[in-house]
Write a protein that holds these residues in place. Structure first.
Motif, PDB file in Angstrom:
ATOM      1  N   ASP A  42      12.191  -0.262   1.656  1.00 25.95           N
ATOM      2  CA  ASP A  42      11.685  -1.600   1.322  1.00 25.95           C
ATOM      3  C   ASP A  42      10.170  -1.665   1.483  1.00 25.95           C
ATOM      4  O   ASP A  42       9.470  -2.242   0.650  1.00 25.95           O
ATOM      5  CB  ASP A  42      12.334  -2.662   2.208  1.00 25.95           C
ATOM      6  CG  ASP A  42      13.804  -2.874   1.900  1.00 25.95           C
ATOM      7  OD1 ASP A  42      14.228  -2.537   0.780  1.00 25.95           O
ATOM      8  OD2 ASP A  42      14.525  -3.365   2.796  1.00 25.95           O
ATOM      9  N   ARG A  43       9.667  -1.064   2.531  1.00 24.82           N
ATOM     10  CA  ARG A  43       8.218  -1.043   2.761  1.00 24.82           C
ATOM     11  C   ARG A  43       7.502  -0.285   1.636  1.00 24.82           C
ATOM     12  O   ARG A  43       6.458  -0.728   1.153  1.00 24.82           O
ATOM     13  CB  ARG A  43       7.886  -0.427   4.107  1.00 24.82           C
ATOM     14  CG  ARG A  43       8.302  -1.291   5.277  1.00 24.82           C
ATOM     15  CD  ARG A  43       7.918  -0.641   6.605  1.00 24.82           C
ATOM     16  NE  ARG A  43       8.546  -1.315   7.715  1.00 24.82           N
ATOM     17  CZ  ARG A  43       8.115  -2.440   8.266  1.00 24.82           C
ATOM     18  NH1 ARG A  43       7.042  -3.011   7.785  1.00 24.82           N
ATOM     19  NH2 ARG A  43       8.748  -2.990   9.272  1.00 24.82           N
ATOM     20  N   ILE A  44       8.066   0.825   1.224  1.00 23.51           N
ATOM     21  CA  ILE A  44       7.486   1.589   0.116  1.00 23.51           C
ATOM     22  C   ILE A  44       7.519   0.757  -1.162  1.00 23.51           C
ATOM     23  O   ILE A  44       6.549   0.723  -1.923  1.00 23.51           O
ATOM     24  CB  ILE A  44       8.220   2.940  -0.070  1.00 23.51           C
ATOM     25  CG1 ILE A  44       7.918   3.856   1.112  1.00 23.51           C
ATOM     26  CG2 ILE A  44       7.827   3.604  -1.383  1.00 23.51           C
ATOM     27  CD1 ILE A  44       8.749   5.125   1.148  1.00 23.51           C
ATOM     28  N   GLY A  45       8.631   0.060  -1.385  1.00 24.99           N
ATOM     29  CA  GLY A  45       8.747  -0.808  -2.561  1.00 24.99           C
ATOM     30  C   GLY A  45       7.698  -1.911  -2.561  1.00 24.99           C
ATOM     31  O   GLY A  45       7.054  -2.165  -3.585  1.00 24.99           O
ATOM     32  N   PHE A  46       7.518  -2.575  -1.404  1.00 22.91           N
ATOM     33  CA  PHE A  46       6.487  -3.611  -1.302  1.00 22.91           C
ATOM     34  C   PHE A  46       5.103  -3.017  -1.575  1.00 22.91           C
ATOM     35  O   PHE A  46       4.293  -3.607  -2.292  1.00 22.91           O
ATOM     36  CB  PHE A  46       6.498  -4.254   0.094  1.00 22.91           C
ATOM     37  CG  PHE A  46       7.373  -5.452   0.200  1.00 22.91           C
ATOM     38  CD1 PHE A  46       6.993  -6.676  -0.347  1.00 22.91           C
ATOM     39  CD2 PHE A  46       8.593  -5.380   0.846  1.00 22.91           C
ATOM     40  CE1 PHE A  46       7.801  -7.791  -0.246  1.00 22.91           C
ATOM     41  CE2 PHE A  46       9.409  -6.486   0.952  1.00 22.91           C
ATOM     42  CZ  PHE A  46       9.021  -7.689   0.408  1.00 22.91           C
ATOM     43  N   ALA A  47       4.828  -1.860  -0.997  1.00 21.40           N
ATOM     44  CA  ALA A  47       3.525  -1.226  -1.187  1.00 21.40           C
ATOM     45  C   ALA A  47       3.309  -0.855  -2.653  1.00 21.40           C
ATOM     46  O   ALA A  47       2.210  -1.051  -3.193  1.00 21.40           O
ATOM     47  CB  ALA A  47       3.405   0.007  -0.295  1.00 21.40           C
ATOM     48  N   LEU A  48       4.341  -0.340  -3.317  1.00 23.55           N
ATOM     49  CA  LEU A  48       4.215   0.029  -4.731  1.00 23.55           C
ATOM     50  C   LEU A  48       3.964  -1.190  -5.614  1.00 23.55           C
ATOM     51  O   LEU A  48       3.095  -1.165  -6.488  1.00 23.55           O
ATOM     52  CB  LEU A  48       5.457   0.777  -5.208  1.00 23.55           C
ATOM     53  CG  LEU A  48       5.565   2.233  -4.764  1.00 23.55           C
ATOM     54  CD1 LEU A  48       6.918   2.819  -5.191  1.00 23.55           C
ATOM     55  CD2 LEU A  48       4.427   3.049  -5.322  1.00 23.55           C
ATOM     56  N   VAL A  49       4.730  -2.248  -5.395  1.00 26.00           N
ATOM     57  CA  VAL A  49       4.553  -3.462  -6.202  1.00 26.00           C
ATOM     58  C   VAL A  49       3.159  -4.052  -5.962  1.00 26.00           C
ATOM     59  O   VAL A  49       2.443  -4.395  -6.907  1.00 26.00           O
ATOM     60  CB  VAL A  49       5.664  -4.496  -5.909  1.00 26.00           C
ATOM     61  CG1 VAL A  49       5.327  -5.844  -6.529  1.00 26.00           C
ATOM     62  CG2 VAL A  49       6.996  -3.998  -6.423  1.00 26.00           C
TER      63      VAL A  49
END
Length: 144
Positions: A42-49
């Motif tokens: 989830d953290r990686i997803g937030f960072a990517l977005v």
């Protein structure tokens, strides 16, 4: 570099997009820190977005048109195009256009997002400056 050949850059759009980019970065970091239940994915997803949004805003803030003796390089949101002066037939900035449009010798048109209607009188002056540059570099002895 003199005032006539300075790069063409929007003012209002640059300020807004840079402010939004900072807001997105801060908000993304705050969400990631505040949400302790987020998994690594989830953290990686937030960072990517957040990163993609900031990249898009950076592209918007960096639109420009640069002139030199040989021609014009137009960097818009997605594409960059190099034009020789002879390729530019006319400069248009009518009352409904969000940015300057170049009529090209091959019948195509090219938007110059570096000169935007949102900048008001500054944009009108920049469109006149670009038209002056085109006229200077495309004049012939017979002026045809």
């Amino acid at each position: 570099m003199d005032e006539l050949t300075a790069p063409f850059r929007p003012r209002f759009a640059r300020v807004v997009t840079i402010a939004l980019a900072v807001l997105v970065l801060v908000s993304t970091a705050a969400i990631m820190l505040a949400m302790t239940v987020l998994s690594t994915g989830d953290r990686i997803g937030f960072a990517l977005v957040g990163g993609l949004i900031v990249w898009f805003l950076w592209r918007q803030a960096s639109v420009t048109a640069r002139v030199d003796d040989d021609g014009l390089t137009v960097r818009n949101l997605v594409f960059t195009r190099r034009l020789e002066w002879a390729e530019v037939v006319s400069v248009r900035f009518g009352s409904g256009r969000p940015w300057v449009q170049l009529d090209l010798s091959d019948g195509d048109t090219l938007a110059v997002m570096g000169i935007q209607r949102a900048d008001g009188a500054f944009a009108d002056a920049e469109a006149r400056r670009l038209a002056t540059l085109v006229a200077m570099h495309t004049a012939t002895p017979r002026d045809d």
